[in-house]
Design a protein around this motif. Sequence first.
Motif, short mmCIF file in Angstrom:
data_model
loop_
_atom_site.label_atom_id
_atom_site.label_comp_id
_atom_site.label_asym_id
_atom_site.label_seq_id
_atom_site.Cartn_x
_atom_site.Cartn_y
_atom_site.Cartn_z
N ARG A 274 0.83 -1.21 0.00
CA ARG A 274 0.00 0.00 0.00
C ARG A 274 0.86 1.27 0.00
O ARG A 274 0.57 2.22 -0.70
CB ARG A 274 -0.89 -0.04 1.26
N GLY A 275 1.95 1.25 0.77
CA GLY A 275 2.80 2.43 0.90
C GLY A 275 3.54 2.81 -0.37
O GLY A 275 4.14 3.88 -0.46
N LEU A 276 3.52 1.93 -1.38
CA LEU A 276 4.23 2.24 -2.63
C LEU A 276 3.30 2.65 -3.76
O LEU A 276 3.73 2.87 -4.88
CB LEU A 276 5.06 1.02 -3.07
N ILE A 277 2.00 2.71 -3.45
CA ILE A 277 1.07 3.13 -4.50
C ILE A 277 0.96 4.65 -4.46
O ILE A 277 0.68 5.23 -3.42
CB ILE A 277 -0.32 2.47 -4.31
N GLY A 278 1.25 5.27 -5.60
CA GLY A 278 1.28 6.74 -5.66
C GLY A 278 -0.04 7.34 -5.20
O GLY A 278 -1.11 6.77 -5.42
N SER A 279 0.05 8.49 -4.55
CA SER A 279 -1.13 9.08 -3.90
C SER A 279 -2.20 9.51 -4.90
O SER A 279 -3.37 9.58 -4.56
CB SER A 279 -0.70 10.28 -3.06
N GLY A 280 -1.81 9.76 -6.16
CA GLY A 280 -2.80 10.22 -7.14
C GLY A 280 -3.69 9.11 -7.67
O GLY A 280 -4.57 9.35 -8.49
N ASN A 281 -3.48 7.88 -7.23
CA ASN A 281 -4.22 6.76 -7.80
C ASN A 281 -5.35 6.29 -6.90
O ASN A 281 -5.13 5.84 -5.79
CB ASN A 281 -3.27 5.59 -8.05
N ALA A 282 -6.55 6.42 -7.42
CA ALA A 282 -7.70 5.98 -6.65
C ALA A 282 -7.82 4.46 -6.78
O ALA A 282 -8.07 3.94 -7.86
CB ALA A 282 -8.95 6.65 -7.18
N VAL A 283 -7.54 3.76 -5.71
CA VAL A 283 -7.71 2.30 -5.73
C VAL A 283 -8.66 1.91 -4.60
O VAL A 283 -8.47 0.93 -3.92
CB VAL A 283 -6.35 1.56 -5.63
N PHE A 284 -9.70 2.75 -4.45
CA PHE A 284 -10.68 2.49 -3.40
C PHE A 284 -11.33 1.13 -3.63
O PHE A 284 -11.57 0.73 -4.76
CB PHE A 284 -11.76 3.57 -3.40
N GLY A 285 -11.59 0.46 -2.53
CA GLY A 285 -12.28 -0.82 -2.66
C GLY A 285 -11.35 -1.97 -2.98
O GLY A 285 -11.79 -3.10 -3.15
N THR A 286 -10.05 -1.69 -3.09
CA THR A 286 -9.10 -2.75 -3.38
C THR A 286 -8.95 -3.67 -2.17
O THR A 286 -8.77 -3.18 -1.06
CB THR A 286 -7.71 -2.14 -3.68
N PRO A 287 -9.01 -4.98 -2.39
CA PRO A 287 -8.76 -5.88 -1.25
C PRO A 287 -7.33 -5.68 -0.73
O PRO A 287 -6.40 -5.58 -1.53
CB PRO A 287 -8.93 -7.27 -1.86
N ILE A 288 -7.19 -5.60 0.59
CA ILE A 288 -5.86 -5.40 1.21
C ILE A 288 -5.62 -6.52 2.21
O ILE A 288 -6.48 -6.81 3.05
CB ILE A 288 -5.78 -4.04 1.93
N THR A 289 -4.45 -7.15 2.13
CA THR A 289 -4.14 -8.22 3.08
C THR A 289 -3.78 -7.61 4.44
O THR A 289 -3.57 -6.40 4.55
CB THR A 289 -2.95 -9.09 2.60
N VAL A 290 -3.65 -8.46 5.46
CA VAL A 290 -3.29 -7.93 6.79
C VAL A 290 -1.92 -7.27 6.79
O VAL A 290 -1.62 -6.43 7.62
CB VAL A 290 -3.31 -9.03 7.88
N GLU A 291 -1.08 -7.64 5.83
CA GLU A 291 0.26 -7.02 5.72
C GLU A 291 0.23 -5.79 4.80
O GLU A 291 1.29 -5.31 4.39
CB GLU A 291 1.27 -8.03 5.17
N GLY A 292 -0.94 -5.31 4.48
CA GLY A 292 -1.04 -4.07 3.68
C GLY A 292 -0.73 -4.24 2.21
O GLY A 292 -0.30 -3.29 1.55
#
Length: 415
Positions: A15-33
Amino acid sequence: MNDGENKYLEVLIPRGLIGSGNAVFGTPITVEGLCSLRIGWREGLITSLETIPKESASSLKLLLPRLVEPHAHLDKAFTWREVPNLKGRYQEAFEANLQEHKNRTPHLVYERAQRALKLALKNGIRAVRSHVDSFGTSSELTWEALLTLQDEWHSLIELQLVALVPLEFWTSKQGHSLATRLAKSGGLMGGVLNPPMDREGSRSSLMHMLKLANELGCGIDLHIDESETQPAEGLNLLIEVLDQSETNIPITCSHASSMGLLPLNKIRRLADRLAQHSVNVIALPLTNFWLLGREARRTPVQRPLAPIFHLQRAGVTVAVGGDNVQDPWFPAGGFDPISLMALSMPLAQLAPWDRLGLAPFTTSASALMDLEWDGTIQIGSPVDFVLLEASSWSEALSTPPLRTIIANGEWIDEK
Ligand SMILES: [Zn+2]
Protein backbone atom coordinates in the motif's frame (compact mmCIF):
# COMPACT_ATOMS: atom_id res chain seq x y z
CA MET A 1 0.05 -11.34 -19.99
CA ASN A 2 -0.28 -9.69 -23.34
CA ASP A 3 -3.28 -8.02 -24.90
CA GLY A 4 -2.01 -6.69 -28.22
CA GLU A 5 0.29 -3.80 -27.45
CA ASN A 6 -0.79 -3.66 -23.80
CA LYS A 7 0.72 -5.89 -21.19
CA TYR A 8 -0.63 -6.50 -17.74
CA LEU A 9 -0.11 -8.44 -14.52
CA GLU A 10 -2.32 -9.21 -11.55
CA VAL A 11 -0.22 -8.76 -8.43
CA LEU A 12 0.05 -7.70 -4.80
CA ILE A 13 1.61 -4.25 -4.23
CA PRO A 14 2.51 -2.74 -0.82
CA ARG A 15 0.00 0.00 0.00
CA GLY A 16 2.80 2.43 0.90
CA LEU A 17 4.23 2.24 -2.63
CA ILE A 18 1.07 3.13 -4.50
CA GLY A 19 1.28 6.74 -5.66
CA SER A 20 -1.13 9.08 -3.90
CA GLY A 21 -2.80 10.22 -7.14
CA ASN A 22 -4.22 6.76 -7.80
CA ALA A 23 -7.70 5.98 -6.65
CA VAL A 24 -7.71 2.30 -5.73
CA PHE A 25 -10.68 2.49 -3.40
CA GLY A 26 -12.28 -0.82 -2.66
CA THR A 27 -9.10 -2.75 -3.38
CA PRO A 28 -8.76 -5.88 -1.25
CA ILE A 29 -5.86 -5.40 1.21
CA THR A 30 -4.14 -8.22 3.08
CA VAL A 31 -3.29 -7.93 6.79
CA GLU A 32 0.26 -7.02 5.72
CA GLY A 33 -1.04 -4.07 3.68
CA LEU A 34 -0.70 -5.68 0.24
CA CYS A 35 -3.22 -4.47 -2.35
CA SER A 36 -4.53 -6.74 -5.13
CA LEU A 37 -4.18 -4.83 -8.37
CA ARG A 38 -4.19 -5.37 -12.10
CA ILE A 39 -1.37 -3.30 -13.46
CA GLY A 40 -1.27 -2.48 -17.17
CA TRP A 41 1.43 -0.90 -19.27
CA ARG A 42 2.48 0.07 -22.71
CA GLU A 43 5.88 1.08 -24.06
CA GLY A 44 7.56 0.86 -20.67
CA LEU A 45 5.10 3.06 -18.76
CA ILE A 46 2.20 2.14 -16.48
CA THR A 47 -1.13 2.97 -18.14
CA SER A 48 -3.65 1.50 -15.70
CA LEU A 49 -4.11 0.29 -12.12
CA GLU A 50 -7.36 -1.52 -11.43
CA THR A 51 -8.76 -3.31 -8.43
CA ILE A 52 -9.34 -7.05 -8.70
CA PRO A 53 -11.63 -9.33 -6.74
CA LYS A 54 -10.65 -10.52 -3.28
CA GLU A 55 -10.90 -14.22 -4.26
CA SER A 56 -7.75 -14.08 -6.39
CA ALA A 57 -5.54 -12.44 -3.71
CA SER A 58 -4.14 -15.66 -2.26
CA SER A 59 -2.74 -16.77 -5.63
CA LEU A 60 -1.14 -13.43 -6.50
CA LYS A 61 2.57 -12.66 -6.24
CA LEU A 62 4.23 -9.75 -4.49
CA LEU A 63 5.48 -7.04 -6.85
CA LEU A 64 7.96 -4.34 -5.84
CA PRO A 65 9.70 -1.58 -7.75
CA ARG A 66 13.25 -2.72 -8.48
CA LEU A 67 15.20 -1.83 -5.37
CA VAL A 68 18.18 0.35 -4.60
CA GLU A 69 21.57 -0.41 -3.00
CA PRO A 70 22.71 2.94 -1.58
CA HIS A 71 26.03 1.81 -0.09
CA ALA A 72 28.34 -0.81 -1.59
CA HIS A 73 32.05 -1.38 -2.26
CA LEU A 74 32.17 -3.02 -5.69
CA ASP A 75 35.94 -2.59 -6.05
CA LYS A 76 36.66 -5.00 -3.19
CA ALA A 77 33.66 -7.36 -3.40
CA PHE A 78 34.48 -11.09 -3.36
CA THR A 79 38.06 -10.60 -2.06
CA TRP A 80 37.42 -12.58 1.15
CA ARG A 81 39.10 -15.68 -0.20
CA GLU A 82 42.21 -13.72 -1.17
CA VAL A 83 42.42 -11.64 2.03
CA PRO A 84 40.19 -13.20 4.70
CA ASN A 85 39.75 -11.53 8.08
CA LEU A 86 38.86 -14.35 10.40
CA LYS A 87 39.00 -12.19 13.55
CA GLY A 88 36.23 -10.00 12.11
CA ARG A 89 37.67 -6.80 13.55
CA TYR A 90 37.79 -3.37 11.92
CA GLN A 91 41.56 -2.90 12.16
CA GLU A 92 42.36 -6.29 10.61
CA ALA A 93 39.82 -5.60 7.86
CA PHE A 94 41.61 -2.39 6.97
CA GLU A 95 45.01 -4.10 6.92
CA ALA A 96 43.69 -6.89 4.69
CA ASN A 97 42.11 -4.28 2.43
CA LEU A 98 45.51 -2.57 1.98
CA GLN A 99 47.12 -5.93 1.32
CA GLU A 100 44.59 -6.56 -1.47
CA HIS A 101 45.47 -3.19 -3.05
CA LYS A 102 48.96 -4.53 -3.79
CA ASN A 103 47.51 -7.12 -6.16
CA ARG A 104 44.86 -4.97 -7.82
CA THR A 105 44.66 -4.88 -11.58
CA PRO A 106 41.99 -3.22 -13.75
CA HIS A 107 40.95 -6.69 -14.90
CA LEU A 108 40.41 -7.97 -11.33
CA VAL A 109 38.36 -4.90 -10.34
CA TYR A 110 36.33 -5.14 -13.53
CA GLU A 111 35.64 -8.85 -13.01
CA ARG A 112 34.44 -8.54 -9.44
CA ALA A 113 32.35 -5.42 -10.02
CA GLN A 114 30.82 -7.09 -13.07
CA ARG A 115 29.98 -10.14 -10.96
CA ALA A 116 28.42 -7.84 -8.36
CA LEU A 117 26.28 -6.03 -10.94
CA LYS A 118 25.08 -9.31 -12.46
CA LEU A 119 23.97 -10.47 -9.03
CA ALA A 120 22.37 -7.11 -8.31
CA LEU A 121 20.38 -7.30 -11.55
CA LYS A 122 19.27 -10.86 -10.93
CA ASN A 123 18.21 -10.01 -7.38
CA GLY A 124 16.18 -6.95 -8.36
CA ILE A 125 18.38 -3.86 -7.95
CA ARG A 126 18.14 -0.87 -10.30
CA ALA A 127 20.71 1.50 -8.80
CA VAL A 128 23.92 1.06 -6.80
CA ARG A 129 26.02 3.66 -5.04
CA SER A 130 29.54 2.30 -4.59
CA HIS A 131 32.39 3.82 -2.66
CA VAL A 132 35.70 3.40 -4.47
CA ASP A 133 39.07 3.20 -2.72
CA SER A 134 40.77 6.23 -4.27
CA PHE A 135 44.07 6.32 -2.43
CA GLY A 136 47.36 4.64 -3.26
CA THR A 137 48.78 3.59 -6.58
CA SER A 138 45.84 1.40 -7.64
CA SER A 139 43.34 4.27 -7.62
CA GLU A 140 43.50 5.25 -11.31
CA LEU A 141 43.08 1.74 -12.60
CA THR A 142 40.20 1.05 -10.20
CA TRP A 143 38.32 4.09 -11.50
CA GLU A 144 39.04 3.15 -15.09
CA ALA A 145 37.37 -0.26 -14.59
CA LEU A 146 34.36 1.11 -12.73
CA LEU A 147 33.71 3.96 -15.17
CA THR A 148 33.71 1.41 -18.00
CA LEU A 149 31.11 -0.65 -16.14
CA GLN A 150 29.05 2.43 -15.32
CA ASP A 151 28.77 3.06 -19.03
CA GLU A 152 28.13 -0.57 -20.01
CA TRP A 153 25.36 -1.04 -17.42
CA HIS A 154 23.58 2.31 -17.59
CA SER A 155 20.41 0.99 -19.26
CA LEU A 156 19.84 -1.62 -16.52
CA ILE A 157 21.58 -0.35 -13.38
CA GLU A 158 22.51 3.21 -12.50
CA LEU A 159 25.94 3.11 -10.89
CA GLN A 160 26.94 6.07 -8.72
CA LEU A 161 30.56 6.28 -7.62
CA VAL A 162 31.98 7.93 -4.49
CA ALA A 163 35.72 8.57 -4.11
CA LEU A 164 36.73 7.14 -0.75
CA VAL A 165 39.88 8.87 0.56
CA PRO A 166 41.26 10.18 3.85
CA LEU A 167 39.50 13.52 4.51
CA GLU A 168 42.70 15.58 4.27
CA PHE A 169 43.20 14.37 0.70
CA TRP A 170 40.61 16.96 -0.42
CA THR A 171 42.97 19.76 0.74
CA SER A 172 45.68 18.61 -1.70
CA LYS A 173 46.19 19.54 -5.34
CA GLN A 174 45.38 15.95 -6.42
CA GLY A 175 42.23 16.14 -4.28
CA HIS A 176 41.12 19.27 -6.10
CA SER A 177 41.72 17.67 -9.47
CA LEU A 178 39.85 14.45 -8.50
CA ALA A 179 36.90 16.50 -7.19
CA THR A 180 36.75 18.43 -10.48
CA ARG A 181 36.64 15.16 -12.44
CA LEU A 182 33.95 13.76 -10.12
CA ALA A 183 31.77 16.83 -10.49
CA LYS A 184 31.88 16.47 -14.28
CA SER A 185 30.92 12.78 -14.22
CA GLY A 186 28.22 12.93 -11.52
CA GLY A 187 30.46 11.30 -8.90
CA LEU A 188 30.55 12.13 -5.21
CA MET A 189 33.26 13.07 -2.73
CA GLY A 190 33.71 10.64 0.16
CA GLY A 191 35.91 10.25 3.21
CA VAL A 192 36.20 8.73 6.64
CA LEU A 193 35.45 10.50 9.91
CA ASN A 194 35.77 7.99 12.72
CA PRO A 195 37.32 8.35 16.17
CA PRO A 196 40.01 8.57 17.32
CA MET A 197 40.34 11.79 15.35
CA ASP A 198 42.48 14.90 15.48
CA ARG A 199 39.50 17.21 16.01
CA GLU A 200 41.10 20.42 14.77
CA GLY A 201 42.71 18.74 11.76
CA SER A 202 39.45 17.00 10.88
CA ARG A 203 37.48 20.22 11.28
CA SER A 204 39.75 22.05 8.90
CA SER A 205 39.71 19.20 6.33
CA LEU A 206 35.93 18.95 6.55
CA MET A 207 35.54 22.70 6.11
CA HIS A 208 37.78 22.58 3.05
CA MET A 209 35.95 19.58 1.61
CA LEU A 210 32.52 21.20 2.01
CA LYS A 211 33.70 24.42 0.41
CA LEU A 212 35.20 22.58 -2.55
CA ALA A 213 32.12 20.34 -2.97
CA ASN A 214 29.87 23.37 -2.84
CA GLU A 215 31.90 25.28 -5.43
CA LEU A 216 31.80 22.29 -7.76
CA GLY A 217 28.20 21.24 -7.00
CA CYS A 218 29.43 17.79 -6.00
CA GLY A 219 27.52 15.62 -3.50
CA ILE A 220 29.20 14.20 -0.39
CA ASP A 221 28.87 10.76 1.21
CA LEU A 222 30.97 10.18 4.34
CA HIS A 223 31.79 7.07 6.34
CA ILE A 224 31.14 8.57 9.75
CA ASP A 225 31.13 7.27 13.33
CA GLU A 226 31.58 3.64 12.35
CA SER A 227 32.72 3.03 15.88
CA GLU A 228 31.75 1.90 19.35
CA THR A 229 33.64 4.70 21.13
CA GLN A 230 33.12 8.48 21.44
CA PRO A 231 29.48 8.33 20.32
CA ALA A 232 28.58 10.71 17.48
CA GLU A 233 31.92 12.54 17.64
CA GLY A 234 32.05 12.78 13.84
CA LEU A 235 28.41 13.85 13.43
CA ASN A 236 28.78 16.57 16.04
CA LEU A 237 31.86 17.89 14.28
CA LEU A 238 30.02 17.85 10.95
CA ILE A 239 27.14 19.84 12.46
CA GLU A 240 29.57 22.41 13.88
CA VAL A 241 31.15 22.83 10.45
CA LEU A 242 27.76 23.01 8.71
CA ASP A 243 26.67 25.71 11.16
CA GLN A 244 29.54 27.81 9.84
CA SER A 245 29.16 26.96 6.14
CA GLU A 246 26.80 27.89 3.34
CA THR A 247 26.10 24.68 1.46
CA ASN A 248 23.43 23.54 -0.93
CA ILE A 249 24.81 20.17 -1.94
CA PRO A 250 23.37 16.80 -0.91
CA ILE A 251 25.19 15.44 2.15
CA THR A 252 24.92 11.84 3.26
CA CYS A 253 26.30 10.24 6.39
CA SER A 254 26.89 6.51 5.97
CA HIS A 255 26.97 4.40 9.15
CA ALA A 256 26.31 7.05 11.87
CA SER A 257 26.45 3.94 14.06
CA SER A 258 27.70 5.25 17.38
CA MET A 259 24.89 7.84 17.42
CA GLY A 260 22.74 4.91 18.53
CA LEU A 261 24.76 4.68 21.78
CA LEU A 262 23.84 8.22 22.91
CA PRO A 263 21.18 8.79 25.55
CA LEU A 264 17.72 9.31 24.03
CA ASN A 265 17.56 13.08 24.62
CA LYS A 266 20.88 13.54 22.79
CA ILE A 267 19.75 11.27 19.95
CA ARG A 268 16.64 13.41 19.50
CA ARG A 269 18.59 16.69 19.58
CA LEU A 270 21.18 15.47 17.10
CA ALA A 271 18.51 14.00 14.80
CA ASP A 272 16.80 17.43 14.74
CA ARG A 273 20.10 19.15 13.91
CA LEU A 274 20.76 16.68 11.05
CA ALA A 275 17.26 17.29 9.71
CA GLN A 276 17.77 21.08 9.89
CA HIS A 277 20.85 20.71 7.70
CA SER A 278 19.09 18.22 5.35
CA VAL A 279 21.72 15.59 6.06
CA ASN A 280 20.73 12.08 4.92
CA VAL A 281 21.74 8.89 6.72
CA ILE A 282 22.48 5.40 5.42
CA ALA A 283 22.30 2.74 8.14
CA LEU A 284 24.42 -0.35 7.55
CA PRO A 285 23.26 -2.96 10.06
CA LEU A 286 25.13 -5.99 8.69
CA THR A 287 28.68 -4.62 8.86
CA ASN A 288 27.99 -2.72 12.08
CA PHE A 289 26.74 -5.82 13.87
CA TRP A 290 29.66 -7.85 12.49
CA LEU A 291 32.62 -5.50 13.00
CA LEU A 292 31.79 -3.24 15.92
CA GLY A 293 31.71 -3.81 19.65
CA ARG A 294 33.98 -6.85 19.63
CA GLU A 295 36.59 -5.58 22.08
CA ALA A 296 34.11 -4.99 24.87
CA ARG A 297 32.00 -8.01 23.84
CA ARG A 298 28.99 -5.76 23.89
CA THR A 299 25.57 -7.18 24.51
CA PRO A 300 23.08 -6.76 21.68
CA VAL A 301 21.39 -3.76 23.28
CA GLN A 302 24.70 -1.88 23.33
CA ARG A 303 25.60 -2.53 19.70
CA PRO A 304 26.21 0.58 17.59
CA LEU A 305 23.64 1.19 14.85
CA ALA A 306 22.17 4.43 13.49
CA PRO A 307 18.90 5.15 15.39
CA ILE A 308 16.75 4.78 12.28
CA PHE A 309 13.37 5.40 13.86
CA HIS A 310 14.40 8.59 15.70
CA LEU A 311 16.13 9.95 12.61
CA GLN A 312 13.02 9.30 10.50
CA ARG A 313 10.80 10.88 13.13
CA ALA A 314 12.96 14.02 13.05
CA GLY A 315 12.54 14.20 9.27
CA VAL A 316 15.90 12.77 8.18
CA THR A 317 15.86 10.68 4.99
CA VAL A 318 17.21 7.28 6.02
CA ALA A 319 18.17 4.40 3.72
CA VAL A 320 19.53 0.97 4.59
CA GLY A 321 22.45 -0.48 2.63
CA GLY A 322 24.25 -3.81 2.43
CA ASP A 323 27.80 -2.37 2.55
CA ASN A 324 30.56 -4.95 2.04
CA VAL A 325 30.03 -8.28 0.29
CA GLN A 326 32.38 -11.23 0.79
CA ASP A 327 35.44 -9.11 1.55
CA PRO A 328 37.58 -8.61 4.69
CA TRP A 329 34.97 -6.24 6.12
CA PHE A 330 32.11 -8.75 5.87
CA PRO A 331 32.34 -12.39 4.81
CA ALA A 332 28.73 -12.84 3.63
CA GLY A 333 26.19 -10.90 1.56
CA GLY A 334 25.28 -11.17 -2.10
CA PHE A 335 23.69 -7.93 -3.39
CA ASP A 336 20.26 -9.31 -2.52
CA PRO A 337 17.90 -6.56 -1.33
CA ILE A 338 15.30 -9.06 -0.12
CA SER A 339 17.87 -10.84 2.08
CA LEU A 340 18.97 -7.44 3.36
CA MET A 341 15.36 -6.63 4.28
CA ALA A 342 15.00 -10.01 5.98
CA LEU A 343 18.17 -9.49 8.07
CA SER A 344 17.34 -5.88 8.88
CA MET A 345 13.99 -6.93 10.26
CA PRO A 346 15.41 -8.34 13.52
CA LEU A 347 18.56 -6.15 13.62
CA ALA A 348 16.83 -2.82 13.14
CA GLN A 349 13.20 -3.79 13.78
CA LEU A 350 12.14 -2.60 10.36
CA ALA A 351 8.85 -4.15 9.28
CA PRO A 352 8.13 -3.82 5.55
CA TRP A 353 4.36 -3.58 6.14
CA ASP A 354 5.00 -0.23 7.88
CA ARG A 355 5.61 2.68 5.52
CA LEU A 356 8.74 3.74 7.46
CA GLY A 357 9.98 0.17 7.54
CA LEU A 358 9.85 -0.18 3.77
CA ALA A 359 10.97 3.35 2.78
CA PRO A 360 14.70 2.82 3.63
CA PHE A 361 14.85 0.16 0.87
CA THR A 362 12.59 1.92 -1.64
CA THR A 363 11.42 5.53 -1.70
CA SER A 364 13.93 7.00 0.79
CA ALA A 365 16.85 5.18 -0.82
CA SER A 366 15.75 6.52 -4.23
CA ALA A 367 15.40 10.06 -2.87
CA LEU A 368 18.78 9.88 -1.16
CA MET A 369 20.42 8.81 -4.43
CA ASP A 370 18.50 11.51 -6.27
CA LEU A 371 17.12 8.98 -8.75
CA GLU A 372 14.68 10.12 -11.40
CA TRP A 373 11.96 7.75 -10.13
CA ASP A 374 11.14 7.45 -6.42
CA GLY A 375 9.86 3.87 -6.77
CA THR A 376 6.16 4.58 -6.26
CA ILE A 377 3.77 2.77 -8.54
CA GLN A 378 1.29 4.96 -10.36
CA ILE A 379 0.05 5.75 -13.83
CA GLY A 380 2.96 7.11 -15.86
CA SER A 381 5.70 5.59 -13.72
CA PRO A 382 8.25 3.24 -15.29
CA VAL A 383 7.67 -0.49 -15.58
CA ASP A 384 10.69 -1.47 -13.53
CA PHE A 385 9.72 -4.29 -11.20
CA VAL A 386 10.86 -7.28 -9.24
CA LEU A 387 8.13 -9.92 -9.05
CA LEU A 388 8.66 -12.31 -6.14
CA GLU A 389 7.55 -15.95 -5.95
CA ALA A 390 5.78 -15.13 -2.70
CA SER A 391 2.28 -14.09 -1.79
CA SER A 392 3.05 -12.41 1.56
CA TRP A 393 5.89 -10.51 3.21
CA SER A 394 6.40 -13.36 5.65
CA GLU A 395 6.89 -15.80 2.78
CA ALA A 396 9.18 -13.40 0.89
CA LEU A 397 11.41 -12.85 3.92
CA SER A 398 11.59 -16.45 5.12
CA THR A 399 13.81 -17.83 2.37
CA PRO A 400 15.19 -15.56 -0.39
CA PRO A 401 12.44 -16.07 -2.98
CA LEU A 402 12.83 -16.79 -6.67
CA ARG A 403 12.04 -13.69 -8.67
CA THR A 404 11.45 -12.27 -12.11
CA ILE A 405 12.85 -8.94 -13.22
CA ILE A 406 10.99 -6.56 -15.50
CA ALA A 407 12.92 -3.47 -16.65
CA ASN A 408 11.95 -0.91 -19.28
CA GLY A 409 8.70 -2.84 -19.68
CA GLU A 410 10.46 -6.07 -20.71
CA TRP A 411 11.20 -9.33 -18.93
CA ILE A 412 14.92 -9.55 -18.32
CA ASP A 413 16.83 -12.77 -18.82
CA GLU A 414 20.05 -13.09 -16.91
CA LYS A 415 22.80 -11.02 -18.46
ZN1 LIG B 1 31.23 1.39 3.44
